[in-house]
Design a protein around this motif. Structure first.
Motif, PDB file in Angstrom:
ATOM      1  N   TYR A   1       0.851  -1.184   0.000  1.00  0.00           N
ATOM      2  CA  TYR A   1       0.000   0.000   0.000  1.00  0.00           C
ATOM      3  C   TYR A   1       0.887   1.234   0.000  1.00  0.00           C
ATOM      4  N   SER A   2       0.328   2.330  -0.469  1.00  0.00           N
ATOM      5  CA  SER A   2       1.067   3.591  -0.478  1.00  0.00           C
ATOM      6  C   SER A   2       0.786   4.399   0.783  1.00  0.00           C
ATOM      7  N   GLN A   3      -0.410   4.220   1.363  1.00  0.00           N
ATOM      8  CA  GLN A   3      -0.767   4.920   2.590  1.00  0.00           C
ATOM      9  C   GLN A   3      -1.768   4.080   3.369  1.00  0.00           C
ATOM     10  N   SER A   4      -1.515   3.880   4.634  1.00  0.00           N
ATOM     11  CA  SER A   4      -2.413   3.089   5.469  1.00  0.00           C
ATOM     12  C   SER A   4      -3.724   3.839   5.680  1.00  0.00           C
ATOM     13  N   ALA A   5      -4.822   3.086   5.700  1.00  0.00           N
ATOM     14  CA  ALA A   5      -6.142   3.706   5.893  1.00  0.00           C
ATOM     15  C   ALA A   5      -6.279   4.213   7.320  1.00  0.00           C
TER      16      ALA A   5
ATOM     17  N   ALA B   1      -6.243  -3.267   7.979  1.00  0.00           N
ATOM     18  CA  ALA B   1      -5.681  -3.975   6.828  1.00  0.00           C
ATOM     19  C   ALA B   1      -6.700  -4.069   5.700  1.00  0.00           C
ATOM     20  N   ILE B   2      -7.939  -4.418   6.044  1.00  0.00           N
ATOM     21  CA  ILE B   2      -8.992  -4.575   5.036  1.00  0.00           C
ATOM     22  C   ILE B   2      -9.280  -3.244   4.354  1.00  0.00           C
ATOM     23  N   GLU B   3      -9.384  -2.181   5.124  1.00  0.00           N
ATOM     24  CA  GLU B   3      -9.665  -0.868   4.556  1.00  0.00           C
ATOM     25  C   GLU B   3      -8.507  -0.391   3.661  1.00  0.00           C
ATOM     26  N   THR B   4      -7.285  -0.682   4.103  1.00  0.00           N
ATOM     27  CA  THR B   4      -6.123  -0.258   3.312  1.00  0.00           C
ATOM     28  C   THR B   4      -6.052  -1.001   1.991  1.00  0.00           C
TER      29      THR B   4
END
Length: 417
Positions: A350-354, A373-376
Motif C-alpha cells: 500500500y502507499s498509505q495506510s487507511a 488492513a482490510i480498509e487499506t
C-alpha cells in the motif's frame, strides 16, 4: 553425435542469404562439388537449402508437420511445439538437400560406410576429426574428399516426413541420452509451467545433452523464435486441465509462467479449491523471493519433513504470517479473506495506510482485528467486497482468487522479487 554440426547454419538467417544469392540456390539444388563450382561447390554450402521457400511454402510445411507432431506427442510425450520448431529450423522448412532427398527434416545421421537406410551428403566438411581422406584441395572450404570411404556424412533416409517425425519422437528422443528431458517436461507441466516455458526448457535440455553443438541457450533461442512466430504452443496440451474457460485463466497462466504458483501431480490447478495456509505461504515466498533470516522459528505442526516447511518459516521470519497459538501454524487450515488482507498489509502492499474510520463493509466492525488492513487493501484496489456490502471476512479464499489478487499486485508494481 547423430546430428550434423553445420545444419544449424539455417538458424541464423539462411533464408535471407538465399534470397540475395540466386546463384547459390541454383548451384545447391544441383549438388555441385568444390571442383564443379568455385562458390556454390564450397563444402559449407552442402548444408544449404535447395530453394527459398515463400511465406506460403513455410506455412504449408508448418501445417503438415503440425498434424504429425500432435499425433507423435500424444503417443510419446514429446512437446509438439518443439518437434515442429526443430523440423522447421533443421530442414529450412523442408528445403535442405537432406530433407529433399531423404525426407530427413531433423538432420539425423547414421555413422558408417554406406549404411542401409542411409543417404550420403557428398561434399560436406569433414566431421570425423580430420580422418576423412582428402583427394584434392582447391583452397579454403573447397576440399575434395574420398566419398566412397566416408562414415561421417550419411543421413537416415525416411519414406516420408511423417516417418521422420515418428522416428524422432518415438525412438531417437526416447533413448538414454535424451529421455530425461521428456520426464522433466511432464513434471514441469504438472507443476504448472506454461506450454511455452516447458517446451523451451525441453529444447534447452536436449541441446545441452548433445542434440545441437551450439548448446542449450542458443538452440532454445533459435527454435523458440520459430515457435513464437507460428504460435506452435497451441499444438501442446494446456498446462492445467481444469482452467480452460475459467474466469481467472489469464491470471493463473501468468503466475505459473513466472513460477510463482504450482499445480497438482495430476495436472490440475483446482482453481475453486480453498487455499490452505501452507499453500499461501509457498506462493507468497515465491512471489516475494524471500530469503531466510537468522531468527529461529519453529512450529510444532510444521516438521522439517513437511513439504511447505521452508515457505512457512520464511513468511513467519518476515512477519507476513503469524502462528495460530501454542507454537502452531495450522498449515492445512483454509486461509480466510481477512487473513489474506492482513498478509498483504503486513507485506506493505500500500502507499498509505487507511485511517481508523467507519468500516466500508457491513461485516467488518471498527474493532475487528483486520479492520485497518482490510480498509487499506480496499483503497489500494487489491481486494474488494461483495455486492451485498460484505467483505466476507471469514470466507475461505480460493486458489483462483489469490491468483487474481497476485496478478493485480504485479501489475501495480508491488512485486518486490
Amino acid at each position: 553425435m547423430f546430428l550434423t554440426k553445420r545444419i544449424v547454419i539455417l538458424l541464423v538467417g539462411i533464408l535471407f542469404v538465399l534470397s540475395i544469392n540466386g546463384a547459390m540456390v541454383s548451384a545447391s539444388s544441383n549438388n555441385y562439388l568444390p571442383y564443379e563450382n568455385t562458390e556454390a561447390g564450397r563444402n559449407s554450402n552442402a548444408y544449404l537449402p535447395t530453394s527459398n521457400p515463400s511465406r506460403g511454402d513455410r506455412e504449408n510445411f508448418i501445417n503438415e508437420i503440425s498434424g504429425y507432431a500432435k499425433e507423435a506427442s500424444a503417443k510419446w510425450g514429446i512437446p509438439a511445439s518443439a518437434i515442429i520448431g526443430m523440423a522447421a529450423v533443421e530442414s529450412g522448412y523442408g528445403t535442405t538437400r537432406i530433407a529433399v532427398n531423404a525426407n530427413n527434416i531433423f538432420g539425423i545421421k547414421i555413422w558408417g560406410t554406406n549404411p542401409s537406410q542411409g543417404w550420403q551428403l557428398k561434399g560436406q566438411p569433414d566431421e570425423d576429426n580430420g580422418t576423412v581422406t582428402v583427394l584434392s584441395d582447391f583452397g579454403v572450404d573447397r576440399v575434395i574428399y574420398d566419398e566412397a570411404q566416408r562414415v561421417d556424412n550419411w543421413y537416415r533416409m525416411f519414406s516420408s516426413r511423417q516417418e521422420a517425425v515418428d522416428y524422432l519422437a518415438g525412438t531417437f528422443l526416447q533413448n538414454q541420452r535424451y529421455g530425461f528431458a521428456k520426464t522433466n517436461y511432464a513434471s514441469n507441466l504438472k507443476k504448472g509451467w506454461s506450454s511455452e516455458r516447458a517446451s523451451k526448457q525441453y529444447i534447452y535440455e536436449i541441446a545441452n545433452a548433445g542434440y545441437n553443438h551450439l548448446g542449450g541457450e542458443s538452440y532454445r533461442n533459435v527454435v523458440g523464435q520459430v515457435m513464437a512466430e507460428w504460435n506452435l504452443y497451441e499444438h501442446d496440451e494446456n498446462t492445467f486441465k481444469d482452467i480452460h474457460g475459467h474466469w481467472a485463466q489469464k491470471e493463473i497462466e501468468f503466475l505459473m509462467e513466472k513460477g510463482w504458483i504450482d499445480g497438482y501431480p495430476d495436472g490440475t490447478f483446482k482453481p475453486n479449491a480453498s487455499l490452505t495456509r501452507a499453500h499461501a505461504a509457498k506462493i507468497l515466498s515465491n512471489f516475494l523471493g524471500l530469503t531466510h533470516t537468522i531468527e529461529p522459528i519453529h512450529f510444532k505442526d510444521v516438521p522439517s519433513s513437511f513439504w511447505g516447511h521452508d515457505s512457512v518459516i520464511l513468511v513467519a521470519q518476515h512477519k507476513l504470517m503469524n502462528g495460530t497459538g501454542s507454537d502452531q501454524f495450522s498449515p492445512n487450515k483454509n486461509m480466510t479473506r481477512a487473513q489474506m488482507a492482513q498478509v498483504f498489509y503486513n507485506a506493505g502492499f500500500y502507499s498509505q495506510s487507511a485511517e481508523n474510520h467507519m468500516s466500508s463493509f457491513t461485516d467488518v466492525h471498527n474493532g475487528h482485528w483486520a479492520h485497518i488492513a482490510i480498509e487499506t487493501i480496499r483503497q489500494e484496489g487489491i481486494m474488494a467486497g461483495y455486492g451485498d456490502g460484505r467483505f466476507g471476512v471469514n470466507d475461505s479464499i480460493s486458489r483462483a482468487q489469490l491468483a487474481a489478487v497476485m496478478y493485480r499486485l504485479d501489475q501495480k508494481g508491488w512485486n518486490q522479487n
